[in-house]
Design a protein around this motif. Structure first.
Motif, PDB file in Angstrom:
ATOM      1  N   THR A   1       1.823   4.584   3.392  1.00 52.84           N
ATOM      2  CA  THR A   1       1.738   3.965   4.718  1.00 52.84           C
ATOM      3  C   THR A   1       3.133   3.608   5.223  1.00 52.84           C
ATOM      4  O   THR A   1       4.103   3.543   4.452  1.00 52.84           O
ATOM      5  CB  THR A   1       0.901   2.673   4.671  1.00 52.84           C
ATOM      6  OG1 THR A   1       1.538   1.740   3.789  1.00 52.84           O
ATOM      7  CG2 THR A   1      -0.505   2.944   4.164  1.00 52.84           C
TER       8      THR A   1
ATOM      9  N   THR B   1       4.246  -0.024  -5.124  1.00 54.69           N
ATOM     10  CA  THR B   1       3.222   0.479  -4.216  1.00 54.69           C
ATOM     11  C   THR B   1       2.015   0.921  -5.035  1.00 54.69           C
ATOM     12  O   THR B   1       2.145   1.436  -6.147  1.00 54.69           O
ATOM     13  CB  THR B   1       3.743   1.656  -3.374  1.00 54.69           C
ATOM     14  OG1 THR B   1       4.186   2.711  -4.238  1.00 54.69           O
ATOM     15  CG2 THR B   1       4.889   1.212  -2.489  1.00 54.69           C
TER      16      THR B   1
ATOM     17  N   LYS C   1       0.826  -1.193   0.000  1.00 56.45           N
ATOM     18  CA  LYS C   1       0.000   0.000   0.000  1.00 56.45           C
ATOM     19  C   LYS C   1       0.867   1.252   0.000  1.00 56.45           C
ATOM     20  O   LYS C   1       1.820   1.375   0.792  1.00 56.45           O
ATOM     21  CB  LYS C   1      -0.894  -0.001   1.245  1.00 56.45           C
ATOM     22  CG  LYS C   1      -2.016   1.025   1.208  1.00 56.45           C
ATOM     23  CD  LYS C   1      -3.109   0.614   0.253  1.00 56.45           C
ATOM     24  CE  LYS C   1      -4.301   1.561   0.375  1.00 56.45           C
ATOM     25  NZ  LYS C   1      -5.356   1.257  -0.618  1.00 56.45           N
TER      26      LYS C   1
ATOM     27  N   LYS D   1      -2.254   2.535  -4.770  1.00 57.61           N
ATOM     28  CA  LYS D   1      -3.211   3.285  -3.961  1.00 57.61           C
ATOM     29  C   LYS D   1      -4.129   2.340  -3.189  1.00 57.61           C
ATOM     30  O   LYS D   1      -4.497   1.284  -3.668  1.00 57.61           O
ATOM     31  CB  LYS D   1      -4.035   4.194  -4.862  1.00 57.61           C
ATOM     32  CG  LYS D   1      -3.229   5.334  -5.464  1.00 57.61           C
ATOM     33  CD  LYS D   1      -2.915   6.378  -4.405  1.00 57.61           C
ATOM     34  CE  LYS D   1      -2.330   7.638  -5.033  1.00 57.61           C
ATOM     35  NZ  LYS D   1      -2.065   8.697  -4.045  1.00 57.61           N
TER      36      LYS D   1
END
Length: 559
Positions: free
Chosen positions: A479, A557, A476, A559
């Protein structure tokens, strides 16, 4: 050994006279062929020579084998394989006229493998077989044996899913007696086509085995009951229950779109051999479910395929496999994750333990290396197609080699004197094959000198990253994210004196220090924008050996 009588004779003009040469093959102690010449000379010097010879047979006996079918009648579609355990004989014998043959063989031990076609069609191979085994038979006198198909037992196996279709039946029969090894494979398709019997003494487990390996398929689920039978090798009956199986889920990730996976299951025999069974092909990401019995070690592998070749066969792109075969316990559930990042180098054990144990060794002055760079995040050894590669080795300032290949099959001679070495490898693969670990580089420095004996593992180290990623090798964005790591190789024994990490979020244009927490994990803060994460590590062990390793686009990564 040879005598002639009479010693002297007269040949009248225009007539004949006879002398007899007698050979005594019992003279002396040596077996084999002996020869010479009988020479006759008259008073005028005329000479006539006649060659003579005799073969002294080693102690030998007649072996007669009769083949009988399931009705007890002569089986013409039959043969018996004879392999010498004390000599070099290895041949199949048959007689299509009456199913009986006689062969003269030296006294000694033999392995016999009788094969009788038990189908109803009289003139063609029916694909139904009675197999009669005697792994260690001693021939000490003239002997007649009967290979009787009625003595072979059927194999009757049921699995706990009536919807599962019986899709494969294979028997691997092997022996290892006094250094004589042999394995025969019978791919029957259905155990209903096979009967197996054993005659003669039962042997210890280390001398003979019969591996019964079946597959029942329902969708992406396979029941794979496999037995490594020793002692009694003959057919048997097994009505299996679900609780007797272990459930193994083989999950395969998809680091690129539009790929398929091929699953290969390889059960190990008691002697350590393995036989590959290509079980299924499916779209990625995907999972296969295997039900296997305890007591047999398995080596699973999954290959990523991209499209098909001109013959319609899948085109291999990458793959990972279990380096150390493992067994599974009844009633338990297991998951093996393949083809998910972080893909990178992985050292699992001594190179001398097998070709799929990555590492580098020095034997005398020979440098050997097997260092694949695309093992998956679960620790399965892996390899991949590549678009560009360069590997080098320097001894001091002298180049030992420079090749445009990975370090997956390398052998070169080194200077005998002690030297400082620098080994590098740089391998890239296209994003159409994988969107992650698109380039992996490593550089090692170490010292080495001539090695006596069986060889010595060179002090290389690697760092393996094992974050929890999706099946597409993503995490993700925006984060905090934990990236566990493990140091493998020489530094694990010597303890790393210096270990530093850096991370890049812009495909390696800029790098930032990454903090290691408790010497076990990196604590990263992913940017809010989706992208890729590259990882770099430098290491120096207590002996001064170094590593510089970079994995470009280790994971993505989203969204």
């Amino acid at each position: 050994m040879f005598e002639v009588s009479p010693k002297q004779l007269t040949v009248p003009a225009g007539a004949t006279a006879t002398a007899q040469v007698t050979a005594d093959s019992g003279a002396g102690t040596a077996d084999g062929s002996f020869g010479g010449a009988l020479t006759a000379t008259d008073g005028a010097g005329t000479t006539v020579r006649t060659g003579v010879g005799v073969h002294r047979e080693v102690e030998s006996y007649d072996l007669t084998v009769k083949h009988l079918d399931l009705q007890g009648k002569t089986a013409t579609r039959s043969q018996t394989g004879v392999q010498g355990l004390d000599n070099e004989i290895w041949q199949d014998y048959s007689d299509d006229t009456d199913g009986e043959f006689t062969v003269r063989l030296p006294k000694g031990r033999y392995s016999l493998e009788g094969r009788i076609d038990t189908g109803a069609t009289p003139d063609a191979d029916s694909g139904e077989l009675a197999l009669l085994l005697n792994p260690k038979f001693s021939l000490t006198r003239d002997t007649t044996l009967v290979m009787d198909a009625r003595e072979a037992k059927p194999i009757r196996i049921t699995v706990p899913d009536s919807r599962a279709k019986h899709t494969d039946a294979t028997l691997n029969y092997g022996f290892d007696i006094g250094g004589n090894r042999s394995i025969s494979t019978y791919d029957m398709g259905d155990f209903g086509r096979l009967r197996v019997g054993q005659f003669g003494a039962r042997l210890p487990a280390g001398e003979a085995f019969a591996q019964y390996n079946g597959t029942w398929t329902h969708g992406s689920t396979h029941y794979r009951p496999t037995w490594n039978r020793t002692g009694d090798l003959s057919g048997f009956t097994a009505n299996l229950k679900r609780g007797q199986f272990a459930e193994v889920t083989l999950a395969a990730g998809a680091p690129a779109r539009g790929k398929t996976a091929t699953l290969v299951a390889a059960p190990m025999t008691p002697g350590g051999s393995s036989f590959d069974f290509h079980l299924d092909t499916r779209s990625l990401p995907g999972a296969f479910t295997e039900y296997v019995l305890p007591g047999v070690r398995w080596r699973y592998s999954v290959s990523q395929d991209g499209g098909k070749d001109a013959d319609g066969e899948p085109v291999w792109e990458a793959g990972q496999w279990i380096a150390k075969p493992r067994s599974y316990s009844a009633g338990r559930q297991y998951t093996e994750r393949f083809n998910t990042g972080v893909f990178g180098p992985h050292l699992t054990g001594p190179l001398t333990d097998g070709a799929d144990r990555p590492g580098a060794v020095r034997v005398g002055d020979t440098f050997l290396a097997y260092l694949p760079l695309f093992s998956d995040g679960a620790g399965h050894i892996g390899d991949s197609r590549y678009s560009r590669a360069r590997s080098t080795l320097y001894a001091g300032g002298t180049r030992v080699f420079a090749v445009d290949t990975p370090l997956t099959s390398v052998s070169y001679e080194l200077p005998a004197a002690k030297r400082s070495f620098r080994l590098t490898t740089d391998v890239s693969r296209p994003t159409t094959l994988s969107s992650v670990s698109t380039r992996v580089t490593a550089e090692w420095t170490f010292t080495s000198v001539h090695v006596t004996g069986v060889g010595q593992r060179l002090p290389l180290s690697v760092v393996r990253f094992t974050p929890r990623l999706s099946t597409e090798s993503t995490a993700k964005a925006g984060t905090r994210f934990s990236v566990p790591f493990t140091v493998e190789g020489a530094a694990t024994a010597r303890t790393a004196r210096k270990l530093a990490f850096s991370v890049s979020y812009d495909d390696g244009r800029t790098w930032h220090p990454a903090k290691a927490v408790d010497g076990k994990r990196l604590d990263l803060r992913h940017p809010a924008k989706a992208g890729a994460v590259s990882l770099r590590v430098t290491l120096t062990d207590a002996a001064g050996n170094t590593l510089k390793q970079t994995i470009h686009r280790a994971y993505r990564t989203v969204k």
